[in-house]
Design a protein around this motif. Structure first.
Motif, PDB file in Angstrom:
ATOM      1  N   THR A 258       0.900  -1.095   0.103  1.00 37.05           N
ATOM      2  CA  THR A 258      -0.186  -0.098   0.097  1.00 37.05           C
ATOM      3  C   THR A 258       0.770   1.131  -0.234  1.00 37.05           C
ATOM      4  O   THR A 258       0.527   2.298  -0.597  1.00 37.05           O
ATOM      5  N   LYS A 259       1.922   1.062   0.777  1.00 38.96           N
ATOM      6  CA  LYS A 259       2.813   2.209   0.490  1.00 38.96           C
ATOM      7  C   LYS A 259       3.408   2.604  -1.030  1.00 38.96           C
ATOM      8  O   LYS A 259       3.616   3.405  -1.407  1.00 38.96           O
ATOM      9  N   THR A 260       3.881   1.477  -1.583  1.00 43.98           N
ATOM     10  CA  THR A 260       4.303   1.617  -3.015  1.00 43.98           C
ATOM     11  C   THR A 260       2.998   1.875  -4.000  1.00 43.98           C
ATOM     12  O   THR A 260       3.169   2.543  -4.968  1.00 43.98           O
ATOM     13  N   CYS A 261       1.927   1.379  -3.575  1.00 43.07           N
ATOM     14  CA  CYS A 261       0.616   1.621  -4.534  1.00 43.07           C
ATOM     15  C   CYS A 261      -0.331   2.395  -3.792  1.00 43.07           C
ATOM     16  O   CYS A 261      -1.288   1.830  -2.981  1.00 43.07           O
ATOM     17  N   PRO A 262      -0.463   3.485  -3.908  1.00 39.38           N
ATOM     18  CA  PRO A 262      -1.427   4.529  -3.134  1.00 39.38           C
ATOM     19  C   PRO A 262      -2.697   4.344  -3.243  1.00 39.38           C
ATOM     20  O   PRO A 262      -3.679   4.590  -2.579  1.00 39.38           O
ATOM     21  N   GLY A 263      -3.120   3.837  -4.443  1.00 38.88           N
ATOM     22  CA  GLY A 263      -4.458   3.556  -4.715  1.00 38.88           C
ATOM     23  C   GLY A 263      -4.933   2.341  -4.204  1.00 38.88           C
ATOM     24  O   GLY A 263      -6.347   1.721  -4.286  1.00 38.88           O
TER      25      GLY A 263
END
Length: 520
Positions: A258-263
């Motif tokens: 979730t940190k790498t993929c904000p969506g």
């Protein structure tokens, strides 16, 4: 500095790092280096219940000597530098023929022999009448052996416990030696693996990597405000459920994803992880309610199980993720650190009820287990207890165990089990290795002398392991968050997360498609 760009400074620095590293390793520090490895240190106990290896020790007992607590140590002495080591290089007076001394605190030397040597190490160094090659006052003395680059020899020692030594475990052997040369000091170095480079060089190489990263960032950051998201990123909410043993991996992986993929959103609660079977039940119920159709699957749910699901539920599709190692754990007051497989089975069968029966302290054994549906419990019954079920529960509340007599209780998750074992006198439980290693108040138990390692499982010697499997309901869409998260776990970052919690990614095993140790 006018006219000099940061890119130029970084480039010059990047060229200087490998030059300095090479000079350090090949000219200075690595010129002469004497090392040793403890390749085996095994104590043989309970010979009447162990395997055929202990019959060797029984024969040795008959050979004119009774060994109270025999053990075997195999050491490898090696030249791990870049130059030969000759007689005059050893840090010892010229009149002293001894080059290496090995002591074993708490043990006396019964016998020793050189079992292996490089082709260019003459046998004459180890003749019985050779000066410097002897056993005196419990210390093994080895002569000043000439060792060419990468040459080695191995010393096998048979030992017995000193009567005055009362600790359950022996200290490591103490090896005293040294050679003149290099800049790291003269002391012999313990090498767990064959050395590639010294620690300072590894730091320099890491610095070189940082330099390369800095160059890349400097190049791509110019004129760009943000980097593109990885291909495996997907938007949406992903619901995870299942194994409490694998929960630490999923929590860390979810935070990184979730940190790498904000969506992406991956909400995790205690209710999400109630065991392997409840997790599969949750996934099946969600799929039945959504009814995605025959050609589609749920793209927002995954369930993780310690081992394969039972028959039925053909909509749940497996994907092996990791090999999970489990371990038996005991409270610190039991006095036991090693059990044979037969002893473990006798304990769970009720034939052994007190730790004193396995050379522990006089305490009734309290079995702390997971509830039915736990993958860890299923792995214990299947792989350690040979398919036999656990004994009957004596109390529904572990806090009400009568510690004056043997008993068994059950808890819902791995953290609760470890807390209960740590606070219950004479307790024995089971856990995945990563959580057990990080928990205070419990000790891991070796099985037949083997700790919970992949090497032991690969050799077929350590039995307590299981395949961690991710289940989907049908085939999730390729662009879904469920598919993206599975790809993330199989990628390098995901594999690092899996390894950090004591598991091994399936792709790194000899049998990646079935995710089994080589010896199984």
């Amino acid at each position: 500095m006018s006219g000099v760009s940061w890119e130029s400074v970084i480039a010059v620095f990047g060229l200087a790092v490998p030059v300095v590293a090479a000079l350090w390793e090949f000219v200075l520090a690595g010129r002469k280096r004497l090392g040793y490895r403890v390749q085996m240190d095994t104590t043989v106990r309970d010979s009447s219940t162990s395997g055929p290896e202990t019959r060797v020790f029984q024969r040795m007992q008959w050979d004119g000597r009774t060994l109270a607590d025999p053990s075997v140590v195999l050491l490898r002495i090696e030249n791990v530098g870049w130059s030969p080591i000759v007689d005059g290089d050893y840090v010892a007076p010229p009149t002293d023929p001894v080059g290496v001394r090995i002591a074993f605190p708490g043990r006396r030397v019964v016998g020793m022999a050189v079992t292996e040597r490089s082709d260019n190490v003459p046998r004459s160094f180890f003749e019985p009448d050779r000066a410097g090659f002897a056993t005196t006052d419990g210390v093994i003395s080895l002569p000043k052996v000439i060792l060419n680059r990468r040459a080695h020899y191995k010393v096998l020692a048979v030992l017995d416990r000193e009567e005055s030594f009362r600790e359950p475990d022996f200290p490591d052997p103490v090896v005293t030696a040294g050679v003149v040369g290099g800049v790291r000091g003269r002391t012999i170095k313990k090498t767990e693996y064959y050395p590639f480079a010294s620690r300072p060089v590894r730091w320099l190489l890491a610095l070189l990597v940082l330099v390369s990263v800095a160059q890349s960032v400097s190049t791509f950051a110019r004129g760009e405000n943000a980097a593109a998201a990885p291909l495996d990123c997907a938007e949406g909410t992903l619901h995870l459920s299942g194994s409490t043993a694998f929960r630490p991996v999923l929590e860390l992986a979810a935070a990184q994803y979730t940190k790498t993929c904000p969506g992406a959103r991956i909400p995790l609660t205690d209710n999400s992880f109630r065991g392997s079977v409840p997790g599969l039940d949750t996934l099946a119920a969600a799929g039945g309610k959504a009814e995605p159709g025959t050609d589609a699957g749920l793209g927002d749910r995954l369930a993780f199980s310690d081992g394969p699901k039972s028959d039925g539920r053909p909509q749940l599709l497996p994907r092996p993720v990791a090999l999970s190692l489990f371990t038996l754990v005991v409270s610190e007051d039991t006095g036991v650190r090693d059990l044979s497989l037969k002893q473990v089975r006798d304990i769970y069968a009720g034939r052994i009820t007190n730790w004193s029966q396995v050379k522990g302290r006089d305490l009734p054994i309290q079995l702390v287990s997971r509830h039915p549906g736990s993958g860890t419990r299923s792995a214990l019954e299947k792989r350690v207890l040979d398919g036999r079920p656990l004994p009957a529960v004596t109390t529904n509340d572990c806090r009400s165990l009568d510690t004056g007599r043997p008993g068994r209780c059950e808890v819902g998750g791995t953290p609760a089990l470890l807390d209960t074992v740590a606070t219950t006198p004479g307790a024995l439980g089971h856990s995945e290795v990563g959580s057990a290693a990080a928990h205070e108040g419990v000790r891991q138990v070796r099985i037949d002398g083997y700790p919970a390692t992949l090497e032991g499982a690969d050799q077929g010697a350590y039995p307590f392991w299981e395949t961690e499997i991710a289940y989907t309901y049908g085939e999730p869409p390729a662009d879904s968050i469920a598919a993206g998260f599975l790809r993330y776990l199989a990628d390098e970052v995901g594999k690092d997360v899996i390894r950090s919690q004591g598991h091994r990614p399936c792709s790194e095993l000899d049998k990646p498609l079935v995710c089994r140790p080589a010896g199984s």
